[in-house]
Scaffold this active site. Structure first.
Site, PDB file in Angstrom:
ATOM      1  N   HIS A 145      29.524   0.188  21.388  1.00 47.74           N
ATOM      2  CA  HIS A 145      29.378   1.652  21.411  1.00 47.74           C
ATOM      3  C   HIS A 145      30.674   2.310  21.877  1.00 47.74           C
ATOM      4  O   HIS A 145      31.158   3.268  21.263  1.00 47.74           O
ATOM      5  CB  HIS A 145      28.213   2.015  22.343  1.00 47.74           C
ATOM      6  CG  HIS A 145      28.042   3.484  22.562  1.00 47.74           C
ATOM      7  ND1 HIS A 145      27.115   4.243  21.876  1.00 47.74           N
ATOM      8  CD2 HIS A 145      28.672   4.346  23.419  1.00 47.74           C
ATOM      9  CE1 HIS A 145      27.176   5.495  22.289  1.00 47.74           C
ATOM     10  NE2 HIS A 145      28.114   5.590  23.225  1.00 47.74           N
ATOM     11  N   GLU A 146      31.258   1.782  22.956  1.00 43.45           N
ATOM     12  CA  GLU A 146      32.488   2.364  23.496  1.00 43.45           C
ATOM     13  C   GLU A 146      33.674   2.133  22.567  1.00 43.45           C
ATOM     14  O   GLU A 146      34.512   3.026  22.383  1.00 43.45           O
ATOM     15  CB  GLU A 146      32.782   1.784  24.884  1.00 43.45           C
ATOM     16  CG  GLU A 146      31.687   2.020  25.919  1.00 43.45           C
ATOM     17  CD  GLU A 146      31.308   3.484  26.082  1.00 43.45           C
ATOM     18  OE1 GLU A 146      32.155   4.360  25.798  1.00 43.45           O
ATOM     19  OE2 GLU A 146      30.157   3.760  26.461  1.00 43.45           O
ATOM     20  N   HIS A 149      33.548   4.679  19.916  1.00 48.80           N
ATOM     21  CA  HIS A 149      34.099   5.966  20.356  1.00 48.80           C
ATOM     22  C   HIS A 149      35.601   5.996  20.128  1.00 48.80           C
ATOM     23  O   HIS A 149      36.165   6.986  19.641  1.00 48.80           O
ATOM     24  CB  HIS A 149      33.813   6.186  21.846  1.00 48.80           C
ATOM     25  CG  HIS A 149      32.522   6.887  22.129  1.00 48.80           C
ATOM     26  ND1 HIS A 149      32.129   8.051  21.490  1.00 48.80           N
ATOM     27  CD2 HIS A 149      31.525   6.606  23.020  1.00 48.80           C
ATOM     28  CE1 HIS A 149      30.959   8.448  21.959  1.00 48.80           C
ATOM     29  NE2 HIS A 149      30.568   7.587  22.886  1.00 48.80           N
ATOM     30  N   GLU A 222      27.621  10.784  19.652  1.00 46.65           N
ATOM     31  CA  GLU A 222      26.881   9.676  20.264  1.00 46.65           C
ATOM     32  C   GLU A 222      26.057   8.919  19.223  1.00 46.65           C
ATOM     33  O   GLU A 222      25.994   7.688  19.250  1.00 46.65           O
ATOM     34  CB  GLU A 222      25.959  10.210  21.371  1.00 46.65           C
ATOM     35  CG  GLU A 222      26.685  10.600  22.640  1.00 46.65           C
ATOM     36  CD  GLU A 222      27.512   9.464  23.207  1.00 46.65           C
ATOM     37  OE1 GLU A 222      26.987   8.337  23.339  1.00 46.65           O
ATOM     38  OE2 GLU A 222      28.688   9.695  23.503  1.00 46.65           O
TER      39      GLU A 222
END
Length: 292
Positions: A145-146, A149, A222
């Site tokens: 997930h990071e 980003h 997100e």
């Protein structure tokens, strides 16, 4: 106390840098004897709004390390550190970005974040609480997930959006203050107290509206990062990680890092929902399940 001093010193440095920049550009005062110089005001607002946002982004890694006490893993020694660095390296290669710095910050809360101005020179940090509370599969999904980003350029995108809305807030609040001062209070020479009072009130109101816009964009990013995490670590692992976050409340992050953490406040309804950096976990889980 040390963090407060660091925050104030950093913001003072930003203001000084921007002030010098405006002098170099030869920007004239936007309030003159002849009235409001809209061109100078727009340049002033753009330099302060965009400049402040991007200077904050440029020093985001430095600030992040100090605000949460993150320690970069230079030479991984323990099995956990080796696994963490290897996982980030593998996911970065899959995502087509440079290897980020990998850091751990001491906190019992479950959280992680990514920051940095350049997708090939970013920082990914996780809490000790996350490493202790999540399985490797769940932690891998959080890292995915990071990394997403970073790969999606979310830091730069949100800095740009924040800079644009800051520019309009500063510009419009001063125009409104000037009009109220001249039209309502009929100040003939210079500007009266009404200009400054109205400007401050308008800046506060417009700032709240601007925050709603920025938070909406943050919530959309997100969903995209969740999708990226699912691609890098497996959809079921990403769902399991979010479900784990429902069981163990994710700890708070400093304001400037909140949008890039793994989770925000949960169960918020009504008008407060407009100011959430993250969608509710149940909505994120449902989005991943619907994409199967």
């Amino acid at each position: 106390m040390k963090r407060i001093f660091l925050f104030l010193a950093t913001n003072l440095a930003i203001v000084l840098v921007l002030s010098v920049t405006m002098r170099i550009l030869g920007v004239e005062p936007y309030l003159t004897a002849n009235g409001l110089n809209l061109t100078s005001l727009l340049i002033f607002a753009a330099v302060m709004g965009m400049g402040g946002s991007f200077i904050s982004l440029a020093i985001s890694k430095w600030m992040a390390k100090r605000s949460v006490g993150a320690v970069v893993i230079e030479n991984p020694r323990t099995p956990a550190e080796i696994w963490l660095v290897d996982t980030v390296r593998r996911q970065a290669q899959q995502a087509g970005i440079g290897m980020p710095e990998v850091a751990v910050f001491d906190s019992p809360e479950v959280n992680a974040f990514a920051t940095g101005m350049n997708k090939n020179n970013a920082l990914v940090a996780v809490s000790t609480g996350l490493l202790q509370s999540m399985s490797k599969e769940e932690a891998e999904a959080v890292l995915g997930h990071e990394i997403s980003h970073v790969a999606n350029g979310d830091m730069v995108t949100l800095a740009l959006i924040q800079g644009v809305v800051n520019t309009f807030v500063m510009f419009l609040s001063r125009v409104i203050g000037y009009l109220v001062d001249k039209v309502v209070f009929k100040t003939e020479r210079g500007t009266g107290p009404a200009f400054f009072v109205t400007m401050i009130i308008a800046e506060m109101v417009l700032g709240v509206l601007a925050s709603i816009i920025v938070m909406w964009f943050s919530r959309q990013r997100e969903f995209r990062a969740d999708s990226g995490g699912a691609s890098l670590a497996g959809r079921q692992n990403m769902i399991a990680a979010l479900q784990r976050l429902q069981q163990v409340h994710a700890g708070p992050l400093p304001e400037k890092l909140a949008a890039f953490g793994i989770a925000g406040s949960g169960g918020v309804e009504g008008i407060k929902r407009l100011f959430m950096t993250h969608p509710p976990l149940e909505e994120r889980i449902a989005a991943l399940q619907a994409a199967q």
